[in-house]
Design a protein around this motif. Structure first.
Motif, PDB file in Angstrom:
ATOM      1  N   ARG A 194       3.454  30.031 -44.271  1.00 35.01           N
ATOM      2  CA  ARG A 194       3.320  30.422 -42.872  1.00 35.01           C
ATOM      3  C   ARG A 194       1.866  30.365 -42.410  1.00 35.01           C
ATOM      4  NH1 ARG A 194       5.529  35.032 -43.295  1.00 35.01           N
ATOM      5  NH2 ARG A 194       7.590  34.491 -42.513  1.00 35.01           N
ATOM      6  N   TRP A 195       0.950  30.918 -43.217  1.00 38.10           N
ATOM      7  CA  TRP A 195      -0.469  30.938 -42.827  1.00 38.10           C
ATOM      8  C   TRP A 195      -1.089  29.549 -42.893  1.00 38.10           C
ATOM      9  CZ3 TRP A 195      -2.871  34.662 -40.298  1.00 38.10           C
ATOM     10  CH2 TRP A 195      -2.310  35.952 -40.324  1.00 38.10           C
ATOM     11  N   ALA A 196      -0.708  28.778 -43.888  1.00 40.91           N
ATOM     12  CA  ALA A 196      -1.218  27.403 -43.979  1.00 40.91           C
ATOM     13  C   ALA A 196      -0.717  26.589 -42.789  1.00 40.91           C
ATOM     14  CB  ALA A 196      -0.778  26.758 -45.288  1.00 40.91           C
ATOM     15  N   GLY A 197       0.527  26.798 -42.413  1.00 36.70           N
ATOM     16  CA  GLY A 197       1.082  26.087 -41.268  1.00 36.70           C
ATOM     17  C   GLY A 197       0.377  26.460 -39.973  1.00 36.70           C
ATOM     18  N   ALA A 198       0.079  27.755 -39.791  1.00 37.48           N
ATOM     19  CA  ALA A 198      -0.618  28.195 -38.586  1.00 37.48           C
ATOM     20  C   ALA A 198      -2.007  27.558 -38.503  1.00 37.48           C
ATOM     21  CB  ALA A 198      -0.727  29.727 -38.577  1.00 37.48           C
ATOM     22  N   ALA A 199      -2.714  27.509 -39.622  1.00 40.24           N
ATOM     23  CA  ALA A 199      -4.046  26.906 -39.644  1.00 40.24           C
ATOM     24  C   ALA A 199      -3.986  25.423 -39.292  1.00 40.24           C
ATOM     25  CB  ALA A 199      -4.692  27.092 -41.023  1.00 40.24           C
ATOM     26  N   PHE A 200      -3.007  24.727 -39.844  1.00 38.03           N
ATOM     27  CA  PHE A 200      -2.892  23.298 -39.559  1.00 38.03           C
ATOM     28  C   PHE A 200      -2.543  23.062 -38.094  1.00 38.03           C
ATOM     29  CE2 PHE A 200      -0.600  19.337 -39.132  1.00 38.03           C
ATOM     30  CZ  PHE A 200      -1.481  18.449 -39.744  1.00 38.03           C
ATOM     31  N   LEU A 201      -1.636  23.865 -37.547  1.00 38.43           N
ATOM     32  CA  LEU A 201      -1.252  23.699 -36.147  1.00 38.43           C
ATOM     33  C   LEU A 201      -2.431  23.923 -35.209  1.00 38.43           C
ATOM     34  CD1 LEU A 201       2.238  25.466 -36.131  1.00 38.43           C
ATOM     35  CD2 LEU A 201       1.778  23.018 -35.893  1.00 38.43           C
ATOM     36  N   LEU A 202      -3.281  24.893 -35.523  1.00 41.77           N
ATOM     37  CA  LEU A 202      -4.465  25.134 -34.706  1.00 41.77           C
ATOM     38  C   LEU A 202      -5.438  23.951 -34.786  1.00 41.77           C
ATOM     39  CD1 LEU A 202      -5.175  28.924 -35.374  1.00 41.77           C
ATOM     40  CD2 LEU A 202      -4.359  27.864 -33.247  1.00 41.77           C
ATOM     41  N   ALA A 203      -5.593  23.399 -35.991  1.00 45.52           N
ATOM     42  CA  ALA A 203      -6.462  22.231 -36.159  1.00 45.52           C
ATOM     43  C   ALA A 203      -5.922  21.043 -35.366  1.00 45.52           C
ATOM     44  CB  ALA A 203      -6.595  21.876 -37.635  1.00 45.52           C
ATOM     45  N   TYR A 204      -4.615  20.867 -35.397  1.00 43.96           N
ATOM     46  CA  TYR A 204      -4.002  19.765 -34.663  1.00 43.96           C
ATOM     47  C   TYR A 204      -4.147  19.988 -33.157  1.00 43.96           C
ATOM     48  CZ  TYR A 204      -0.791  15.944 -33.689  1.00 43.96           C
ATOM     49  OH  TYR A 204      -0.248  14.770 -33.256  1.00 43.96           O
ATOM     50  N   ALA A 205      -4.071  21.247 -32.719  1.00 42.89           N
ATOM     51  CA  ALA A 205      -4.248  21.560 -31.295  1.00 42.89           C
ATOM     52  C   ALA A 205      -5.651  21.174 -30.835  1.00 42.89           C
ATOM     53  CB  ALA A 205      -4.005  23.053 -31.054  1.00 42.89           C
ATOM     54  N   VAL A 206      -6.652  21.464 -31.669  1.00 39.38           N
ATOM     55  CA  VAL A 206      -8.036  21.111 -31.333  1.00 39.38           C
ATOM     56  C   VAL A 206      -8.164  19.598 -31.163  1.00 39.38           C
ATOM     57  CG1 VAL A 206     -10.406  21.039 -32.203  1.00 39.38           C
ATOM     58  CG2 VAL A 206      -9.059  23.135 -32.422  1.00 39.38           C
ATOM     59  N   LEU A 207      -7.539  18.833 -32.064  1.00 43.24           N
ATOM     60  CA  LEU A 207      -7.576  17.372 -31.963  1.00 43.24           C
ATOM     61  C   LEU A 207      -6.892  16.892 -30.676  1.00 43.24           C
ATOM     62  CD1 LEU A 207      -6.768  16.293 -35.645  1.00 43.24           C
ATOM     63  CD2 LEU A 207      -8.986  16.262 -34.485  1.00 43.24           C
ATOM     64  N   SER A 208      -5.806  17.541 -30.305  1.00 44.70           N
ATOM     65  CA  SER A 208      -5.107  17.157 -29.076  1.00 44.70           C
ATOM     66  C   SER A 208      -5.970  17.414 -27.852  1.00 44.70           C
ATOM     67  CB  SER A 208      -3.791  17.940 -28.949  1.00 44.70           C
ATOM     68  OG  SER A 208      -2.886  17.566 -29.965  1.00 44.70           O
ATOM     69  N   PHE A 209      -6.669  18.547 -27.841  1.00 42.80           N
ATOM     70  CA  PHE A 209      -7.548  18.854 -26.715  1.00 42.80           C
ATOM     71  C   PHE A 209      -8.721  17.872 -26.649  1.00 42.80           C
ATOM     72  CE2 PHE A 209      -5.912  23.396 -27.237  1.00 42.80           C
ATOM     73  CZ  PHE A 209      -4.975  23.235 -26.225  1.00 42.80           C
ATOM     74  N   LYS A 210      -9.225  17.460 -27.808  1.00 38.41           N
ATOM     75  CA  LYS A 210     -10.299  16.472 -27.823  1.00 38.41           C
ATOM     76  C   LYS A 210      -9.824  15.132 -27.276  1.00 38.41           C
ATOM     77  CE  LYS A 210     -13.232  18.229 -31.568  1.00 38.41           C
ATOM     78  NZ  LYS A 210     -13.793  17.948 -32.917  1.00 38.41           N
ATOM     79  N   ARG A 211      -8.594  14.745 -27.646  1.00 39.49           N
ATOM     80  CA  ARG A 211      -8.034  13.498 -27.119  1.00 39.49           C
ATOM     81  C   ARG A 211      -7.862  13.566 -25.608  1.00 39.49           C
ATOM     82  NH1 ARG A 211      -4.459  13.517 -31.730  1.00 39.49           N
ATOM     83  NH2 ARG A 211      -2.882  14.429 -30.387  1.00 39.49           N
ATOM     84  N   ALA A 212      -7.524  14.780 -25.107  1.00 36.57           N
ATOM     85  CA  ALA A 212      -7.326  14.937 -23.670  1.00 36.57           C
ATOM     86  C   ALA A 212      -8.622  14.714 -22.896  1.00 36.57           C
ATOM     87  CB  ALA A 212      -6.769  16.333 -23.377  1.00 36.57           C
ATOM     88  N   LEU A 213      -9.749  14.979 -23.548  1.00 33.38           N
ATOM     89  CA  LEU A 213     -11.039  14.766 -22.885  1.00 33.38           C
ATOM     90  C   LEU A 213     -11.383  13.285 -22.787  1.00 33.38           C
ATOM     91  CD1 LEU A 213     -13.150  17.622 -24.536  1.00 33.38           C
ATOM     92  CD2 LEU A 213     -12.148  17.570 -22.235  1.00 33.38           C
ATOM     93  N   ARG A 214     -10.823  12.481 -23.706  1.00 32.25           N
ATOM     94  CA  ARG A 214     -11.100  11.039 -23.709  1.00 32.25           C
ATOM     95  C   ARG A 214      -9.797  10.274 -23.880  1.00 32.25           C
ATOM     96  NH1 ARG A 214     -15.853   9.527 -27.732  1.00 32.25           N
ATOM     97  NH2 ARG A 214     -15.537   7.564 -26.609  1.00 32.25           N
ATOM     98  N   PRO A 215      -8.924  10.330 -22.868  1.00 33.85           N
ATOM     99  CA  PRO A 215      -7.628   9.660 -22.987  1.00 33.85           C
ATOM    100  C   PRO A 215      -7.784   8.148 -22.977  1.00 33.85           C
ATOM    101  CG  PRO A 215      -7.951  10.411 -20.751  1.00 33.85           C
ATOM    102  CD  PRO A 215      -9.107  10.955 -21.556  1.00 33.85           C
ATOM    103  N   ALA A 216      -6.814   7.456 -23.615  1.00 34.10           N
ATOM    104  CA  ALA A 216      -6.816   5.995 -23.628  1.00 34.10           C
ATOM    105  C   ALA A 216      -5.464   5.496 -23.153  1.00 34.10           C
ATOM    106  CB  ALA A 216      -7.094   5.480 -25.038  1.00 34.10           C
ATOM    107  N   ALA A 217      -5.472   4.468 -22.318  1.00 33.02           N
ATOM    108  CA  ALA A 217      -4.215   3.908 -21.828  1.00 33.02           C
ATOM    109  C   ALA A 217      -3.451   3.282 -22.976  1.00 33.02           C
ATOM    110  CB  ALA A 217      -4.489   2.861 -20.750  1.00 33.02           C
ATOM    111  N   LEU A 218      -2.143   3.278 -22.854  1.00 35.12           N
ATOM    112  CA  LEU A 218      -1.296   2.735 -23.899  1.00 35.12           C
ATOM    113  C   LEU A 218      -1.583   1.259 -24.140  1.00 35.12           C
ATOM    114  CD1 LEU A 218       1.165   3.242 -25.764  1.00 35.12           C
ATOM    115  CD2 LEU A 218       2.599   2.470 -23.892  1.00 35.12           C
ATOM    116  N   GLU A 219      -1.935   0.548 -23.073  1.00 36.10           N
ATOM    117  CA  GLU A 219      -2.144  -0.882 -23.188  1.00 36.10           C
ATOM    118  C   GLU A 219      -3.467  -1.240 -23.820  1.00 36.10           C
ATOM    119  OE1 GLU A 219      -1.598  -1.808 -19.132  1.00 36.10           O
ATOM    120  OE2 GLU A 219      -3.589  -1.169 -18.519  1.00 36.10           O
ATOM    121  N   ALA A 220      -4.353  -0.254 -24.005  1.00 37.26           N
ATOM    122  CA  ALA A 220      -5.638  -0.544 -24.629  1.00 37.26           C
ATOM    123  C   ALA A 220      -5.415  -0.952 -26.075  1.00 37.26           C
ATOM    124  CB  ALA A 220      -6.543   0.686 -24.565  1.00 37.26           C
ATOM    125  N   THR A 221      -6.149  -1.924 -26.533  1.00 35.26           N
ATOM    126  CA  THR A 221      -5.980  -2.391 -27.911  1.00 35.26           C
ATOM    127  C   THR A 221      -7.130  -1.924 -28.759  1.00 35.26           C
ATOM    128  OG1 THR A 221      -7.114  -4.449 -27.375  1.00 35.26           O
ATOM    129  CG2 THR A 221      -4.726  -4.440 -27.168  1.00 35.26           C
TER     130      THR A 221
END
Length: 201
Positions: A72-99
């Motif tokens: 449970r605790w390992a899962g919570a830590a990983f989910l928070l880390a993944y959330a941080v990565l998602s927020f970082k991606r939101a700051l620099r989004p890329a269009a699907l068609e970009a290669t």
């Protein structure tokens, strides 16, 4: 009702609920990035967990609360880390068609999928404990038919989610759509992580 269709219905009822694993499959499907390997990991992982639960491992898990706490605790830590990565991606989004730009590696996609699956205690509770318990109610022979139905449900759902996500590709050709999706996924991951922490005794 046949144990197979009971397992199919039970599996769909549990798997369709949106979770971290489903959100990742949806994103990979929209991006058309390493979708087949990701689907294979999800389907095979679910199959292994369902079969372990059917074999009786679910009862063992119920007697090992410390192991479930660690997950449970390992899962919570990983989910928070993944959330941080998602927020970082939101700051620099890329269009699907970009290669090229922003495309991850196959190893990273598989590792992320494995982590979202095997570090998620809800996966164990749903597949190993709950489906394992339901399977045992069908007797020594019927339980394996039930398990086959549950595995079929997992296969159908992940395939539909991954390949169906491609229909959304035109929408996600715009960077703003990726920003919204990544923010939504990030928030969802934080909520899941907090729910794991709060549920810890």
């Amino acid at each position: 009702m046949s144990p197979f269709f009971t397992g199919l219905g039970s599996g769909l009822a549990l798997i369709i609920a949106i979770g971290a694993q489903n959100a990742f499959v949806l994103r990979q499907g929209i991006r058309r990035e390493y979708l087949l390997p990701v689907l294979a990991v999800c389907i095979l992982s679910d199959a292994v967990l369902i079969l372990l639960g059917t074999a009786g491992i679910g009862k063992l898990a119920e007697t090992a609360p410390l192991a479930l706490d660690a997950i449970r605790w390992a899962g919570a830590a990983f989910l928070l880390a993944y959330a941080v990565l998602s927020f970082k991606r939101a700051l620099r989004p890329a269009a699907l068609e970009a290669t090229g730009g922003g495309r991850g590696t196959l190893a990273a996609a598989i590792l992320t999928c494995l982590s979202l699956t095997w570090l998620n205690p809800h996966v164990y509770l749903d597949t190993v404990v709950l489906l394992g318990s339901l399977a045992s109610s069908h007797g020594p022979d019927g339980r394996w038919v039930f398990a086959a139905g549950a595995v079929a449900a997992s296969t159908l759902w992940f395939s539909a989610l991954g390949f169906g996500a491609r229909l959304l590709a035109p929408v996600f050709a715009r960077p703003s759509a990726w920003r919204i999706l990544d923010v939504a996924i990030g928030v969802f991951m934080v909520v899941l992580a907090l729910s794991l922490v709060v549920s810890s005794p």
